[in-house]
Scaffold this motif. Structure first.
Motif, PDB file in Angstrom:
ATOM      1  N   SER A 281      -9.343 -15.023 -32.083  1.00  0.00           N
ATOM      2  CA  SER A 281      -9.550 -15.450 -33.467  1.00  0.00           C
ATOM      3  C   SER A 281     -10.785 -14.790 -34.075  1.00  0.00           C
ATOM      4  O   SER A 281     -11.703 -14.380 -33.368  1.00  0.00           O
ATOM      5  CB  SER A 281      -9.674 -16.972 -33.532  1.00  0.00           C
ATOM      6  OG  SER A 281     -10.797 -17.375 -32.793  1.00  0.00           O
ATOM      7  N   THR A 282     -10.768 -14.680 -35.405  1.00  0.00           N
ATOM      8  CA  THR A 282     -11.893 -14.072 -36.123  1.00  0.00           C
ATOM      9  C   THR A 282     -12.628 -15.146 -36.927  1.00  0.00           C
ATOM     10  O   THR A 282     -12.081 -16.212 -37.185  1.00  0.00           O
ATOM     11  CB  THR A 282     -11.393 -13.025 -37.132  1.00  0.00           C
ATOM     12  OG1 THR A 282     -10.604 -13.697 -38.114  1.00  0.00           O
ATOM     13  CG2 THR A 282     -10.560 -11.966 -36.487  1.00  0.00           C
ATOM     14  N   ALA A 283     -13.837 -14.807 -37.341  1.00  0.00           N
ATOM     15  CA  ALA A 283     -14.595 -15.721 -38.201  1.00  0.00           C
ATOM     16  C   ALA A 283     -13.903 -15.788 -39.566  1.00  0.00           C
ATOM     17  O   ALA A 283     -13.347 -14.795 -40.017  1.00  0.00           O
ATOM     18  CB  ALA A 283     -16.021 -15.208 -38.361  1.00  0.00           C
ATOM     19  N   PRO A 284     -13.937 -16.962 -40.228  1.00  0.00           N
ATOM     20  CA  PRO A 284     -13.281 -17.063 -41.539  1.00  0.00           C
ATOM     21  C   PRO A 284     -13.982 -16.208 -42.593  1.00  0.00           C
ATOM     22  O   PRO A 284     -15.178 -15.972 -42.514  1.00  0.00           O
ATOM     23  CB  PRO A 284     -13.393 -18.555 -41.879  1.00  0.00           C
ATOM     24  CG  PRO A 284     -14.483 -19.075 -41.025  1.00  0.00           C
ATOM     25  CD  PRO A 284     -14.554 -18.216 -39.807  1.00  0.00           C
ATOM     26  N   LEU A 285     -13.219 -15.755 -43.590  1.00  0.00           N
ATOM     27  CA  LEU A 285     -13.781 -14.950 -44.680  1.00  0.00           C
ATOM     28  C   LEU A 285     -14.648 -15.815 -45.578  1.00  0.00           C
ATOM     29  O   LEU A 285     -14.373 -16.995 -45.757  1.00  0.00           O
ATOM     30  CB  LEU A 285     -12.646 -14.395 -45.544  1.00  0.00           C
ATOM     31  CG  LEU A 285     -11.827 -13.248 -44.998  1.00  0.00           C
ATOM     32  CD1 LEU A 285     -10.661 -12.971 -45.940  1.00  0.00           C
ATOM     33  CD2 LEU A 285     -12.676 -11.996 -44.853  1.00  0.00           C
TER      34      LEU A 285
END
Lengths: 419, 164
Positions: free
Chosen positions: B137-141
């Protein structure tokens, strides 16, 4: 207050209070720039946005400098698109032909950029103007189209790395040696999303043109901006460029910097970046066995009058090595005229140089000095990526003008102190 | 925004001259630029791509010039998503403005191998590596960027503002 230079400038253009790094802000801009490669895309986006006018026709700079004088039909068509747009929008600062030069040399010289300005440009080397205290940064064409329409854009407030300059530059060294050393120290992504801020006791001994060279390559460490304070030396430069009313600009004395790097200018020898990244830097002296096919002196990095003077001082009474092509591209018409007046062009011609018009030309592999496979060039430009100047099997080394001139004489990479 | 495709691994510091060399910058057409995508790495690099494939790169993807032709060339080659350890700043804004999905995942990028089959939920920032049964998962925008994305990109965002 405890604000860095970047935070201080951004605050002047932003209604909300700047708290610190990471904050996303909406800010007005002082000027918006695009060139013959990036403006056509910006114009396409501008039209797709349904815009009918620019926010201020006096604060948009369109400089056709990359593939000009137009190298082929496709590039001529691109310039035609930009020219027609400039006319339709009534843009005052449109440059093509005899008044055109390499954008980042041209605009400061014309007095169009000042300290404390926010300038956004569809060109990554827009950060050059940090040399005179302008928060200037590259954006893509659609961001630029939006800024042309709205006169505003968004920024993430950057963290600042403070660079302390100590001592004085040695003989045959200049801004290029400072920034190459710094890029090698930081790495090509060492300042990603961040601001570089230069100061320290050595600041006084770095000319404004040298500062422009340093700021120019801040992007090569990934930085958003490379900012110098505006001191008395900057004010003198700006006055000579025809500006009035500028004031000194410094960071707050208590500003906080999470990272500091100091550079001892007294101990910095002439530097060269080796293929294929600007971080692969070594002292010129260690590369003395590397033979060259071409030397290019010019570009937004090192095509100003002080650069041509440094090169001419070495080339005077000497000749470029047999079989080596020496190409000199004064960055602007004013630089060209001054070099003519001072006899520098004669020195270059007597050394066997080809003198070209002001253009970005070979720097990005456009024209006027493209490399064949297996060829090697030393250039005073800013990027040595694989294939940047031509064939994917060619090589580009980067240096300041003194190393470039000395190397043209010997046909090998040469520290001018050893010539 | 869901995507799936095969991973094409690239190294660190893939610059915009590698993505689209300057000699091809005489067009602004996505399809034309797409034919020369990554020609600075290898002239016929694009031949290995099938529409929907995904680039998985190391640090500082897109460093160098501000040319928006770079994300356009990638999109024109049929690649809708780039996953990287990190992106160069200007390229990141450009990709986003052009509708190229960019996912920054740091060291996790090394868990994905060449030819792995990836499934992506762009809005949630989730990457499923179906070849490995692995989810990353990536950090939220930031909110402002989600706002632009929800309006379909920067062109539409400005168009809406002008119409208001």
């Amino acid at each position: 207050m405890r604000r860095t230079l970047a935070e201080k400038i951004l605050q002047q253009f932003c209604e909300e209070e700047i708290q610190g790094p990471g904050q996303i802000i909406q800010a007005g801009v002082s000027g918006v720039l695009a060139n013959d490669i990036t403006a056509p895309l910006a114009i396409k986006s501008f039209e797709a946005m349904g815009a009918e006018s620019v926010f201020d026709p006096n604060r948009i700079f369109l400089v056709c400098d990359h593939f000009t004088p137009n190298k082929d039909i496709a590039s001529a068509e691109q310039v035609k698109t930009v020219r027609q747009f400039a006319r339709k929008m009534g843009i005052t600062h449109y440059y093509e032909g005899g008044d055109c030069g390499v954008e980042h040399a041209l605009l400061p010289e014309a007095g169009l950029i000042g300290p404390g300005d926010i300038i956004v440009g569809a060109d990554s080397h827009t950060c050059t103007y940090g040399g005179i205290g302008s928060f200037a940064t590259g954006l893509g064409s659609t961001d630029i189209a939006a800024a042309m329409v709205l006169g505003r854009t968004w920024f993430k407030v950057p963290e600042t790395i403070r660079i302390d300059l100590e001592g004085s530059l040695q003989e045959h060294c200049g801004g290029k040696d400072v920034i190459l050393w710094l890029i090698s120290r930081l790495g090509v992504d060492g300042a990603l999303y961040k601001a570089l801020e230069f100061s320290g006791p050595g600041l006084d001994r770095l000319s404004v043109e040298a500062r422009l060279t340093v700021a120019n390559m801040a992007i090569e460490a990934g930085a958003k901006v490379g900012l110098f304070p505006c001191d008395q030396m900057t004010l003198n430069y700006l006055q000579a460029a025809g500006r009035t009313g500028d004031r000194e600009l410094w960071p707050d004395p208590e500003a906080a910097y999470p990272e500091r790097i100091s550079i001892d200018l007294d101990r910095l020898p002439p530097q060269v970046a080796c293929p294929h990244l600007p971080e692969n830097v070594r002292p010129a002296e260690e590369l003395r066995e590397i033979p060259l096919d071409q030397v290019v002196i010019g570009s937004c990095t090192n095509g100003r009058i002080s650069d041509l003077r440094a090169a001419a001082a070495i080339l005077k009474g000497r000749k470029a090595a047999q079989g080596l092509r020496l190409i000199v591209l004064p960055a602007t018409p004013r630089v060209y005229a001054q070099a003519l007046h001072e006899g520098l062009l004669e020195t270059f011609m007597q050394a066997g140089a080809i003198i070209g018009p002001p253009t970005c030309g070979p720097c990005l592999g456009g024209h006027m000095g493209i490399l064949a496979s297996g060829e090697r060039c030393l250039a005073t430009t800013n990027r040595n990526f694989k294939g940047r100047m031509g064939s994917l099997e060619s090589e580009v080394y980067l240096s300041g003008p003194s190393v470039a001139a000395a190397s043209a004489v010997t046909g090998r990479i040469t520290d001018p102190n050893k010539l | 925004m869901f995507f799936q495709g095969k991973a094409h691994k690239l190294g660190a510091h893939i610059d915009t001259d590698a993505i689209i060399p300057a000699k091809y910058l005489v067009s602004t057409e996505k399809e034309v630029l797409g034919r020369s995508c990554m020609a600075g790495i290898q002239e016929d690099w694009v031949q290995r791509i099938s529409p929907g494939d995904i680039i998985v790169a190391d640090k500082n993807f897109g460093c160098g010039s501000s040319r928006e032709h770079a994300p356009l060339a990638i999109l024109g080659a049929g690649i809708p998503v780039v996953i990287a350890h990190s992106f160069a700043r200007i390229f990141y804004r450009n990709g986003f403005n052009m509708g190229l999905v960019l996912l920054e995942i740091g060291d996790d990028v090394h868990q994905i191998d060449q030819d792995d089959h990836l499934k992506i939920d762009a809005l949630k920032g989730l990457i499923t590596d179906q070849s490995k049964d692995l989810t990353l998962s990536t950090a939220p925008l930031p909110e402002f960027m989600r706002d632009i994305l929800s309006k379909g990109g920067l062109v539409n965002y400005v168009r809406e503002r002008l119409a208001a």
